[in-house]
Design a protein around this motif. Structure first.
Motif, PDB file in Angstrom:
ATOM      1  N   ARG A  85      -7.028  16.466  67.289  1.00 44.74           N
ATOM      2  CA  ARG A  85      -5.711  17.091  67.287  1.00 44.74           C
ATOM      3  C   ARG A  85      -4.639  16.056  67.592  1.00 44.74           C
ATOM      4  O   ARG A  85      -4.918  14.969  68.086  1.00 44.74           O
ATOM      5  N   SER A  86      -3.398  16.383  67.306  1.00 48.41           N
ATOM      6  CA  SER A  86      -2.307  15.435  67.525  1.00 48.41           C
ATOM      7  C   SER A  86      -2.084  15.202  69.013  1.00 48.41           C
ATOM      8  O   SER A  86      -2.412  16.045  69.856  1.00 48.41           O
ATOM      9  N   ASP A  87      -1.537  14.048  69.314  1.00 46.78           N
ATOM     10  CA  ASP A  87      -1.214  13.667  70.692  1.00 46.78           C
ATOM     11  C   ASP A  87      -0.199  14.662  71.248  1.00 46.78           C
ATOM     12  O   ASP A  87       0.908  14.786  70.725  1.00 46.78           O
ATOM     13  N   PRO A  88      -0.521  15.384  72.323  1.00 47.94           N
ATOM     14  CA  PRO A  88       0.396  16.428  72.816  1.00 47.94           C
ATOM     15  C   PRO A  88       1.720  15.865  73.339  1.00 47.94           C
ATOM     16  O   PRO A  88       2.722  16.570  73.346  1.00 47.94           O
ATOM     17  N   TYR A  89       1.718  14.608  73.782  1.00 52.59           N
ATOM     18  CA  TYR A  89       2.946  14.012  74.323  1.00 52.59           C
ATOM     19  C   TYR A  89       3.500  12.920  73.409  1.00 52.59           C
ATOM     20  O   TYR A  89       4.451  12.233  73.777  1.00 52.59           O
ATOM     21  N   LEU A 118       0.872   8.033  71.638  1.00 53.51           N
ATOM     22  CA  LEU A 118       0.271   7.146  70.644  1.00 53.51           C
ATOM     23  C   LEU A 118       1.162   6.964  69.411  1.00 53.51           C
ATOM     24  O   LEU A 118       1.325   5.833  68.933  1.00 53.51           O
ATOM     25  N   PRO A 119       1.767   8.029  68.870  1.00 56.10           N
ATOM     26  CA  PRO A 119       2.682   7.821  67.736  1.00 56.10           C
ATOM     27  C   PRO A 119       3.876   6.939  68.079  1.00 56.10           C
ATOM     28  O   PRO A 119       4.340   6.165  67.234  1.00 56.10           O
ATOM     29  N   ILE A 120       4.379   7.038  69.316  1.00 57.02           N
ATOM     30  CA  ILE A 120       5.505   6.191  69.716  1.00 57.02           C
ATOM     31  C   ILE A 120       5.066   4.723  69.769  1.00 57.02           C
ATOM     32  O   ILE A 120       5.782   3.824  69.314  1.00 57.02           O
ATOM     33  N   ILE A 121       3.870   4.486  70.319  1.00 60.09           N
ATOM     34  CA  ILE A 121       3.340   3.116  70.333  1.00 60.09           C
ATOM     35  C   ILE A 121       3.128   2.635  68.905  1.00 60.09           C
ATOM     36  O   ILE A 121       3.403   1.477  68.569  1.00 60.09           O
ATOM     37  N   MET A 122       2.650   3.555  68.060  1.00 59.12           N
ATOM     38  CA  MET A 122       2.445   3.234  66.644  1.00 59.12           C
ATOM     39  C   MET A 122       3.763   2.798  66.005  1.00 59.12           C
ATOM     40  O   MET A 122       3.818   1.794  65.268  1.00 59.12           O
ATOM     41  N   ALA A 123       4.840   3.528  66.288  1.00 57.65           N
ATOM     42  CA  ALA A 123       6.152   3.186  65.738  1.00 57.65           C
ATOM     43  C   ALA A 123       6.588   1.810  66.218  1.00 57.65           C
ATOM     44  O   ALA A 123       7.117   0.993  65.441  1.00 57.65           O
ATOM     45  N   ALA A 124       6.368   1.533  67.508  1.00 56.08           N
ATOM     46  CA  ALA A 124       6.753   0.229  68.064  1.00 56.08           C
ATOM     47  C   ALA A 124       5.994  -0.906  67.379  1.00 56.08           C
ATOM     48  O   ALA A 124       6.574  -1.959  67.080  1.00 56.08           O
ATOM     49  N   THR A 125       4.705  -0.706  67.138  1.00 52.65           N
ATOM     50  CA  THR A 125       3.916  -1.759  66.484  1.00 52.65           C
ATOM     51  C   THR A 125       4.369  -1.975  65.046  1.00 52.65           C
ATOM     52  O   THR A 125       4.370  -3.111  64.551  1.00 52.65           O
ATOM     53  N   VAL A 138       6.914   9.191  62.011  1.00 50.65           N
ATOM     54  CA  VAL A 138       7.108  10.644  62.141  1.00 50.65           C
ATOM     55  C   VAL A 138       5.913  11.389  61.570  1.00 50.65           C
ATOM     56  O   VAL A 138       5.442  12.379  62.137  1.00 50.65           O
ATOM     57  N   MET A 139       5.377  10.892  60.445  1.00 47.11           N
ATOM     58  CA  MET A 139       4.179  11.507  59.872  1.00 47.11           C
ATOM     59  C   MET A 139       3.014  11.423  60.850  1.00 47.11           C
ATOM     60  O   MET A 139       2.254  12.377  61.018  1.00 47.11           O
ATOM     61  N   PHE A 140       2.884  10.288  61.540  1.00 49.93           N
ATOM     62  CA  PHE A 140       1.778  10.101  62.468  1.00 49.93           C
ATOM     63  C   PHE A 140       1.917  10.972  63.711  1.00 49.93           C
ATOM     64  O   PHE A 140       0.952  11.136  64.456  1.00 49.93           O
ATOM     65  N   PHE A 141       3.079  11.524  63.957  1.00 46.71           N
ATOM     66  CA  PHE A 141       3.258  12.442  65.077  1.00 46.71           C
ATOM     67  C   PHE A 141       2.340  13.663  64.928  1.00 46.71           C
ATOM     68  O   PHE A 141       1.985  14.294  65.913  1.00 46.71           O
ATOM     69  N   PHE A 142       1.986  13.991  63.681  1.00 49.72           N
ATOM     70  CA  PHE A 142       1.200  15.192  63.430  1.00 49.72           C
ATOM     71  C   PHE A 142      -0.253  14.862  63.049  1.00 49.72           C
ATOM     72  O   PHE A 142      -1.028  15.760  62.786  1.00 49.72           O
ATOM     73  N   PHE A 143      -0.589  13.584  63.020  1.00 45.72           N
ATOM     74  CA  PHE A 143      -1.946  13.185  62.683  1.00 45.72           C
ATOM     75  C   PHE A 143      -2.876  13.394  63.873  1.00 45.72           C
ATOM     76  O   PHE A 143      -2.447  13.356  65.026  1.00 45.72           O
ATOM     77  N   PRO A 144      -4.180  13.598  63.616  1.00 47.06           N
ATOM     78  CA  PRO A 144      -5.146  13.650  64.725  1.00 47.06           C
ATOM     79  C   PRO A 144      -5.072  12.385  65.569  1.00 47.06           C
ATOM     80  O   PRO A 144      -4.905  11.273  65.048  1.00 47.06           O
ATOM     81  N   ALA A 145      -5.219  12.542  66.876  1.00 43.55           N
ATOM     82  CA  ALA A 145      -5.068  11.419  67.797  1.00 43.55           C
ATOM     83  C   ALA A 145      -6.067  10.306  67.514  1.00 43.55           C
ATOM     84  O   ALA A 145      -5.763   9.122  67.707  1.00 43.55           O
ATOM     85  N   GLY A 146      -7.276  10.664  67.062  1.00 44.86           N
ATOM     86  CA  GLY A 146      -8.282   9.647  66.757  1.00 44.86           C
ATOM     87  C   GLY A 146      -7.833   8.710  65.660  1.00 44.86           C
ATOM     88  O   GLY A 146      -8.090   7.491  65.722  1.00 44.86           O
ATOM     89  N   LEU A 147      -7.154   9.246  64.646  1.00 41.30           N
ATOM     90  CA  LEU A 147      -6.642   8.420  63.555  1.00 41.30           C
ATOM     91  C   LEU A 147      -5.494   7.529  64.029  1.00 41.30           C
ATOM     92  O   LEU A 147      -5.412   6.359  63.659  1.00 41.30           O
ATOM     93  N   VAL A 148      -4.603   8.099  64.832  1.00 40.95           N
ATOM     94  CA  VAL A 148      -3.480   7.311  65.337  1.00 40.95           C
ATOM     95  C   VAL A 148      -3.986   6.194  66.251  1.00 40.95           C
ATOM     96  O   VAL A 148      -3.479   5.065  66.219  1.00 40.95           O
ATOM     97  N   LEU A 149      -5.012   6.506  67.047  1.00 43.78           N
ATOM     98  CA  LEU A 149      -5.604   5.495  67.920  1.00 43.78           C
ATOM     99  C   LEU A 149      -6.136   4.325  67.097  1.00 43.78           C
ATOM    100  O   LEU A 149      -5.926   3.154  67.442  1.00 43.78           O
ATOM    101  N   TYR A 150      -6.811   4.636  66.014  1.00 45.93           N
ATOM    102  CA  TYR A 150      -7.321   3.580  65.130  1.00 45.93           C
ATOM    103  C   TYR A 150      -6.175   2.709  64.607  1.00 45.93           C
ATOM    104  O   TYR A 150      -6.248   1.479  64.640  1.00 45.93           O
ATOM    105  N   TRP A 151      -5.088   3.350  64.129  1.00 47.41           N
ATOM    106  CA  TRP A 151      -3.972   2.595  63.562  1.00 47.41           C
ATOM    107  C   TRP A 151      -3.250   1.768  64.619  1.00 47.41           C
ATOM    108  O   TRP A 151      -2.805   0.650  64.349  1.00 47.41           O
ATOM    109  N   VAL A 152      -3.121   2.296  65.832  1.00 42.46           N
ATOM    110  CA  VAL A 152      -2.471   1.551  66.910  1.00 42.46           C
ATOM    111  C   VAL A 152      -3.259   0.281  67.221  1.00 42.46           C
ATOM    112  O   VAL A 152      -2.704  -0.818  67.315  1.00 42.46           O
TER     113      VAL A 152
END
Length: 545
Positions: free
Chosen positions: A460-464, A467-474, A503-517
């Motif tokens: 599921r997506s990161d509730p807070y 991870l997407p914010i870190i993703m944006a920074a990277t 913004v798209m990654f805000f709604f992605f499963p956290a496992g996927l965002v973790l991989y991208w980060v």
């Protein structure tokens, strides 16, 4: 390769990886007036076939099932160990016949003319509530003798399992041989499962596997076309001596198993007949008809088949039937996704946490692809170092495109820069990254799997949105490490694109965002090291190779 093409390259690759059509499937049109008329014209008996009369409840350690006592249909299957997406207080329902959607399993006996001999016959059971007491619980439904046949339908549920055995016990007292076949069917509508989101969707619909034709999807849209034309043109095998068929959705599935792993096929009396269609009531049916050996007068016979209704856990379904793990839909990249998930699973067995296993897997993949990525990033770093000279050429020649291109080519030659040097290595990486994406996206093993702290469910997506914010920074950091575009419009786009994708990654499963980060952090470290080494070489007047 200039930055504009490189940016387009990555944008196209990202869209492919997301699987746009799977994430945002084309909405199905509303039924045409004639279809609506057909639906209203469905006979009362057909409507009653999906209307529960007297429920029988079966509770095990894994499921809570509801069987309609009169028809013998399996009407509801709640998976007690899985929560519905978006509702932590409600377990996930696979089968259901509620107002929200219809998804049931049916089984019948047909005579030689294809007529349901149990039509209008009401089963009865000894009790209304069954609970697991030991390793198995059996539910026997008995029908009154009809046309000289005494028939019992028996459901057997097993501890720590999503496999249900469905058996017919038949006694022939008619005084003549009985030629029958058993028909097993999964029926559902095309609505999305409960709790489904835009970014947790994959293929939904019927599938069939046979050794001859391998794994086949039969889309709802193809069945709609068949229903409109009155023809049966959807591509799937119609007869088979073995295999399995059913319905799949994101993370879960249901399938009739014609031949269990290491066991005998139920199609011993001849080829089983497969029929996948849209019915007159606009429900979709995936069924298999199993011919039975003739039952002689005063003889008894039984026919049994297994129904799997549960999660697409690779280690489980791979041991139920040959290639049942193909139901875990990796799409066209299964050649890459399957081994990557195998490696992820092995890492999880060692580490014991799926989140840390994803991080280690990302590091391993990055290390394996290091020679390819290193060549790409060195090419980009040399382009970045030569950016001031490229800008000077553009300002010098202005709108004289021919002279500008000639000067740029001479600069590339003098600086030993291959503008296409980064293309091929990146192209070779795409299948691996897409495979890794789908290995994470399609894995029910990540469902309800915690990582650390606030991440309690990697599917599921990161509730807070941390991870997407870190993703944006990277992503923003990477824009400063890449060669700056000479076109002001491209420069603005490069600043906007990280925000759009983030913004798209805000709604992605956290496992996927973790991989991208993690992948982005490793990329930043690699690019920074390469840029710094090239700048040092240039400062010393050394030839950069």
């Amino acid at each position: 390769m200039d930055f504009k093409r490189l940016t387009a390259f990555f944008a196209i690759a990202l869209v492919i990886m997301i699987g746009w059509e799977k994430m945002f499937p084309t909405p199905k049109p509303a039924p045409a007036p004639q279809q609506a008329a057909q639906q209203q014209a469905v006979t009362a008996s057909a409507e009653a076939a999906l209307a529960p009369e007297t429920p029988i409840t079966v509770t095990t350690d894994t499921v809570k099932a509801v069987i309609d006592e009169k028809s013998g249909d399996l009407r509801q299957m709640t998976l007690l160990k899985y929560k519905a997406n978006g509702n932590e207080n409600k377990p996930f329902s696979l089968f259901d016949d509620s107002k929200e959607y219809t998804y049931v399993a049916q089984s019948e006996l047909l005579d030689a003319q294809g007529n349901n001999i149990l039509k209008g016959v009401n089963f009865t059971a000894a009790q209304k509530q069954y609970s697991l007491n030991g390793d198995k619980v059996e539910v026997r439904l008995s029908a009154p003798e009809t046309n000289g046949l005494k028939i019992d339908k028996v459901y057997t549920f097993t501890k720590d399992s999503y496999l249900v055995n469905v058996r017919f016990d038949i006694t022939n007292t008619s005084g003549k041989p009985a030629n029958l076949s058993a028909d097993y069917r999964i029926v559902r509508d095309h609505s999305q499962p409960e709790g489904q989101g835009y970014f947790t969707r994959s293929y939904l619909g019927p599938v069939v596997y046979t050794p001859e034709d391998k794994f086949q999807k039969v889309s709802f849209s193809d069945l709609d076309d068949d229903a409109k034309s009155g023809k049966s043109e959807a591509e799937y095998i119609r007869k088979t001596p073995t295999g399995w068929l059913g319905m799949i959705e994101h993370h879960f599935m249901s399938a009739w198993i014609l031949q269990p792993k290491g066991g005998q096929s139920v199609c011993v009396a001849g080829d089983c007949r497969i029929d996948i269609k849209r019915r007159n009531d606009n429900l979709y049916s995936a069924s298999v008809s199993v011919p039975l050996a003739a039952i002689q007068a005063d003889a008894k016979a039984e026919t049994a088949i297994n129904l799997y209704a549960g999660p697409q856990t690779t280690s489980v379904i791979a041991n139920i039937a040959d290639n049942l793990q193909l139901a875990k839909d990796y799409g066209k990249v299964h050649w890459f996704a399957s081994p990557l998930f195998w490696l992820l699973n092995q890492l999880h067995n060692i580490i014991g946490n799926w989140g840390w296993a994803i991080i280690v897997l990302t590091i391993i993949v990055k290390a394996v692809l290091y020679p390819l990525t290193n060549a790409s990033y060195r090419s980009m770093a040399k382009m970045r170092a030569a950016a001031p000279k490229l800008q000077a050429i553009k300002e010098k020649y202005g709108d004289d495109r021919m002279a500008q291109q000639q000067a740029m080519m001479q600069l590339y030659k003098d600086e030993k820069i291959n503008p296409l040097g980064g293309c091929l290595p990146m192209l070779l990486q795409i299948p691996v990254f897409i495979g890794l994406y789908w290995a994470l996206f399609a894995s029910v093993e990540l469902r309800q799997a915690p990582w650390l702290g606030w991440i309690t469910d990697l599917s599921r997506s990161d509730p807070y949105y941390i991870l997407p914010i870190i993703m944006a920074a990277t992503m923003f950091a990477q824009t400063y490490l890449n060669p700056p575009p000479t076109d002001p419009m491209q420069a603005k786009m490069m600043k906007i694109m990280p925000l759009i994708f983030s913004v798209m990654f805000f709604f992605f499963p956290a496992g996927l965002v973790l991989y991208w980060v993690v992948n982005n952090l490793l990329t930043i470290a690699q690019q920074w090291h390469i840029n710094r080494s090239i700048e040092k070489q240039r400062a010393k007047g050394e030839v950069v190779s």
